[in-house]
Design a protein around this motif. Structure first.
Motif, short mmCIF file in Angstrom:
data_model
loop_
_atom_site.label_atom_id
_atom_site.label_comp_id
_atom_site.label_asym_id
_atom_site.label_seq_id
_atom_site.Cartn_x
_atom_site.Cartn_y
_atom_site.Cartn_z
N ALA A 59 2.01 0.39 -8.84
CA ALA A 59 2.58 0.64 -7.55
C ALA A 59 2.71 -0.39 -6.33
CB ALA A 59 1.82 1.96 -6.89
N PHE A 60 1.58 -1.11 -6.45
CA PHE A 60 1.49 -2.36 -5.38
C PHE A 60 2.77 -3.22 -5.36
CE2 PHE A 60 0.09 -6.38 -4.25
CZ PHE A 60 -0.65 -6.27 -3.17
N PRO A 61 3.11 -3.42 -4.08
CA PRO A 61 2.82 -3.35 -2.80
C PRO A 61 3.50 -2.04 -2.10
CG PRO A 61 4.53 -4.95 -2.75
CD PRO A 61 4.29 -4.72 -4.16
N HIS A 62 3.91 -1.09 -2.93
CA HIS A 62 4.23 0.01 -2.49
C HIS A 62 3.32 1.02 -1.75
CE1 HIS A 62 8.63 -0.96 -3.65
NE2 HIS A 62 7.97 -1.70 -4.60
N ASP A 63 3.74 2.01 -1.26
CA ASP A 63 2.75 2.85 -0.67
C ASP A 63 1.68 3.66 -1.60
OD1 ASP A 63 3.26 1.95 1.82
OD2 ASP A 63 4.84 3.67 2.14
N GLU A 64 2.17 4.41 -2.46
CA GLU A 64 1.15 5.07 -3.02
C GLU A 64 1.90 5.24 -4.67
OE1 GLU A 64 -0.62 8.42 -0.09
OE2 GLU A 64 1.40 8.97 -0.69
N THR A 73 5.98 5.27 -4.95
CA THR A 73 6.56 5.98 -3.53
C THR A 73 6.31 5.26 -2.45
OG1 THR A 73 7.03 7.90 -2.54
CG2 THR A 73 4.72 7.74 -3.52
N ASP A 74 7.26 5.10 -1.80
CA ASP A 74 7.17 4.55 -0.36
C ASP A 74 6.83 5.59 0.48
OD1 ASP A 74 7.20 1.75 -1.06
OD2 ASP A 74 9.47 2.03 -1.30
N SER A 75 5.86 6.07 0.72
CA SER A 75 5.65 7.56 1.52
C SER A 75 5.13 7.37 2.90
CB SER A 75 4.60 8.17 0.51
OG SER A 75 3.41 7.37 0.44
N LEU A 76 4.80 6.30 3.32
CA LEU A 76 4.47 6.31 4.67
C LEU A 76 5.27 7.05 5.45
CD1 LEU A 76 2.25 5.26 6.89
CD2 LEU A 76 3.55 3.22 7.10
N ASN A 92 10.33 -0.76 2.20
CA ASN A 92 10.02 -0.96 0.73
C ASN A 92 8.21 -1.06 0.73
OD1 ASN A 92 12.32 -1.35 -0.69
ND2 ASN A 92 12.62 -3.46 0.46
N GLY A 93 7.74 -0.03 1.68
CA GLY A 93 6.24 0.10 1.41
C GLY A 93 5.63 -1.00 2.23
N SER A 94 4.33 -0.68 2.52
CA SER A 94 3.43 -1.27 3.48
C SER A 94 1.93 -1.41 2.82
CB SER A 94 3.12 -0.78 4.89
OG SER A 94 4.63 -0.63 5.71
N ALA A 95 2.10 -1.30 1.56
CA ALA A 95 0.75 -1.48 0.82
C ALA A 95 -0.30 -0.34 1.34
CB ALA A 95 0.15 -2.81 0.87
N LEU A 96 0.08 0.82 1.64
CA LEU A 96 -0.62 1.76 2.13
C LEU A 96 -1.86 2.04 1.44
CD1 LEU A 96 -1.25 4.08 4.07
CD2 LEU A 96 0.12 5.50 2.75
N THR A 97 -1.90 2.21 0.01
CA THR A 97 -3.18 2.54 -0.66
C THR A 97 -4.19 1.43 -0.58
OG1 THR A 97 -1.81 4.11 -2.02
CG2 THR A 97 -4.21 2.97 -2.91
N HIS A 445 -2.49 10.47 -3.85
CA HIS A 445 -2.66 10.08 -2.34
C HIS A 445 -3.38 8.99 -1.86
CE1 HIS A 445 -0.24 13.63 -0.68
NE2 HIS A 445 -0.87 14.23 -2.01
N SER A 446 -3.25 8.32 -1.09
CA SER A 446 -4.08 7.07 -0.49
C SER A 446 -5.44 7.63 -0.36
CB SER A 446 -3.38 6.47 0.54
OG SER A 446 -3.20 7.03 1.68
N PHE A 447 -5.63 8.69 0.22
CA PHE A 447 -6.93 9.32 0.68
C PHE A 447 -7.78 9.77 -0.38
CE2 PHE A 447 -4.11 13.42 1.20
CZ PHE A 447 -5.00 13.83 0.18
N PHE A 448 -7.31 9.50 -1.65
CA PHE A 448 -8.31 9.70 -2.78
C PHE A 448 -9.05 8.43 -2.82
CE2 PHE A 448 -9.09 9.19 -7.31
CZ PHE A 448 -10.05 10.48 -7.60
N LEU A 449 -8.83 7.24 -2.69
CA LEU A 449 -9.22 6.06 -2.57
C LEU A 449 -10.15 5.98 -1.17
CD1 LEU A 449 -6.57 5.37 -4.42
CD2 LEU A 449 -8.06 3.57 -4.98
N ALA A 450 -9.38 6.26 -0.21
CA ALA A 450 -10.29 5.99 1.14
C ALA A 450 -11.41 6.93 1.51
CB ALA A 450 -9.15 6.29 2.29
#
Length: 579
Positions: A59-64, A73-76, A92-97, A445-450
């Motif tokens: 997925a990187f550098p996309h969001d999730e 997915t570019d989910s931001l 095209n995403g902001s590397a959210l995760t 979801h990114s919060f799984f890692l955060a």
């Protein structure tokens, strides 16, 4: 061939060895606890890297990450956007995760990957994109992730070689903060819920926002102001927070949604769950981070109102902000953060009571459903999902820090086992679409890692917390508690270690334990033996519907003086006098 006599001798020797090992284990429970913590720490570490490595691979550098299809997915721009309206065409995403993972990498001790990630973001991340984002979600995930990582990158541990890090994350954070400011240009000072990162507030933008969305910005934006010396970020967030509090009802309750232009409430039903939750959280945490008495006064008033109008035994229902009458009797998964907040302010007994009820529901389904109807003891007919939320493990972590009760380690183990059993797939960890069938959804979801993995790891290894007090944002990003950010800061928050007296027991506590249960001095004219130490900022009683008590346990500790209260024969709570 071994003789019968020799065989018996070997069996006897083996029996004696096993007996000695068993006796040692039984006589030294600490060694068993240490081993359990070590094994669980390694299990959680594997969970994090299974999620992180798959994100970086697919997925990187996309969001999730979409773990079932191993895509992205570019989910931001989709966060909080339930109807998926006004989605960008060229985003095209902001590397959210990756941003969300930065502080987790540090806590897991992977400074090499942390440095690599920071340098990549420094060279590649831009917010000059035509994307409409939710202000609250972007604030807690992106701005909070960048500010926290900047502070971790510049602390005394020298994670970067000299001259390598030049405040690049702070520069990115300030750029993002500036893009937030147009959202606050409203007659009320309450920010629009949505902002286009490139063009600001869009024409005909919705004026509806939530209590959380407008009242949970002070930690990240306040920290940004302290780091940059530019007060406008903190000032905007504080103005919105003050305005929101001014719109409370006569019961000190706030609704769920309101209009940012008129300040009129749209949804009067309120609780401690979705739409309101982090408002309460940020009042208490802002007091600890910034030391303003104003935050504590607001929190005390709000907390007493919650206990009086929402609490029913260990549960918290929803109620009309104007009357206090119950509206919805339901558990929502976001409510599970509440015991952690109660621990943070010292109300440990109430926290334990609610936490155990949440965990019972977790055990019933294997995970925590998004909504559970308490009055019917059934799942909500449509909101049956579990998106890998962290709130229950977050509260488990806080309760273990405060009590050191090994039962909470078992809770964490049960949660980790459930996540591995039901949500782990070859491509990462997938959300649960329906907890009654455990059918999965293609989203990590990114919060799984955060948060989820982070709090699980800290439950078994809190070494990150031993030398510095931290406040964790609602997205799990650590912000250090610094004396320089306070007009006055209680000594307990700045010293590295302390000894707390409990009866005849003296124990050493970590920085997080001090933060949760600061030892404060309570003076009273009735105290003939001198000042008394209390490991609490504030306890509040469980206010029964008839405002009467049945036992001392119903009365708690007075919220303003921290003095213990007792239940009289007539059934009324009164202040307990020191003797």
């Amino acid at each position: 061939m071994m003789s019968i006599r020799h065989l018996r001798s070997w069996i006897l020797l083996l029996f004696l060895i096993c007996t000695a090992v068993l006796n040692f284990s039984l006589s030294d429970p600490d060694s068993h606890l240490v081993r359990k913590k070590f094994l669980m720490k390694q299990k959680v570490r594997r969970m994090f890297y299974h999620a992180y490595d798959n994100y970086m691979k697919y997925a990187f550098p996309h969001d999730e990450l979409k773990p079932l299809t191993k895509t992205f997915t570019d989910s931001l721009s989709e966060l909080g956007n339930l109807r998926l309206e006004h989605l960008p065409q060229n985003y095209n995403g902001s590397a959210l995760t990756l941003i969300e993972s930065l502080s987790s990498l540090v806590i897991l001790g992977n400074n090499t990957e942390f440095v690599r990630a920071v340098l990549w973001l420094s060279e590649n991340l831009t917010f000059d994109v035509d994307a409409r984002v939710n202000l609250f979600e972007c604030n807690i995930r992106v701005l909070g992730g960048l500010v926290s990582a900047h502070m971790l990158a510049t602390d005394s541990r020298n994670r970067f070689s000299q001259g390598t890090y030049k405040n690049q994350l702070l520069i990115l954070a300030e750029d993002l903060g500036r893009r937030f400011l147009p959202a606050f240009s409203t007659p009320t000072g309450l920010p629009y819920a949505w902002i286009n990162l490139k063009y600001g507030v869009m024409e005909n933008e919705t004026t509806e926002t939530s209590t959380s969305g407008s009242g949970s910005l002070i930690l990240e934006m306040g920290a940004l102001s302290r780091l940059t010396g530019d007060p406008q970020y903190e000032a905007a967030a504080l103005r919105a927070l003050r305005k929101l509090w001014s719109l409370r009802s006569s019961l000190n309750l706030l609704g769920t949604t309101l209009d940012v232009v008129t300040g009129k409430w749209i949804e009067y039903s309120s609780g401690i769950g979705a739409g309101v939750d982090s408002f309460y959280e940020y009042l208490a945490k802002a007091y600890i981070l910034f030391g303003k008495d104003e935050y504590w006064r607001l929190f005390q008033s709000a907390y007493v109102a919650v206990q009086k109008h929402f609490r029913h035994g260990p549960w918290y229902h929803e109620a009309d902000m104007r009357t206090g009458h119950a509206t919805y009797w339901q558990l929502t998964s976001l409510q599970a953060f509440w015991p952690g907040l109660q621990v943070l302010v010292g109300d440990v007994a109430a926290a334990n009571s609610s936490h155990r009820e949440f965990f019972k529901v977790w055990k019933k389904f294997g995970v925590l459903p998004e909504r559970y109807l308490l009055d019917h003891q059934i799942l909500h007919p449509t909101e049956k999902y579990y998106p890998l939320r962290p709130e229950l493990v977050e509260s488990t972590f806080y309760l273990y820090q405060a009590t050191k009760d090994p039962w909470y380690l078992e809770v964490g183990e049960s949660i980790a086992n459930s996540l591995n059993l039901y949500t782990k797939v070859n491509g990462g960890f997938a959300s649960v679409r329906d907890v009654s069938t455990m059918v999965l959804e293609d989203h990590q979801h990114s919060f799984f890692l955060a948060e989820t993995c982070k709090y699980l790891y800290l439950l078994y290894d809190d070494s990150f917390l031993l030398d510095q007090n931290y406040i964790f944002t609602t997205e799990g990003h650590p912000l250090p508690v610094l004396a320089a950010w306070h007009d006055r800061l209680p000594e307990v928050y700045t010293s590295n270690y302390t000894f707390l007296q409990r009866s005849n027991l003296v124990r050493r506590t970590s920085a997080m334990s001090m933060q949760i249960c600061p030892a404060i001095t309570v003076s009273t004219n009735n105290n003939k033996k001198g000042d008394q130490k209390r490991e609490s900022l504030c306890h509040v009683a469980d206010a029964r519907s008839d405002h009467r008590c049945l036992s001392d346990e119903d009365c708690g500790v007075d919220a303003t003086s921290c003095r213990r209260r007792s239940c009289s024969i007539a059934g009324y709570c009164g202040l307990w006098l020191f003797v």
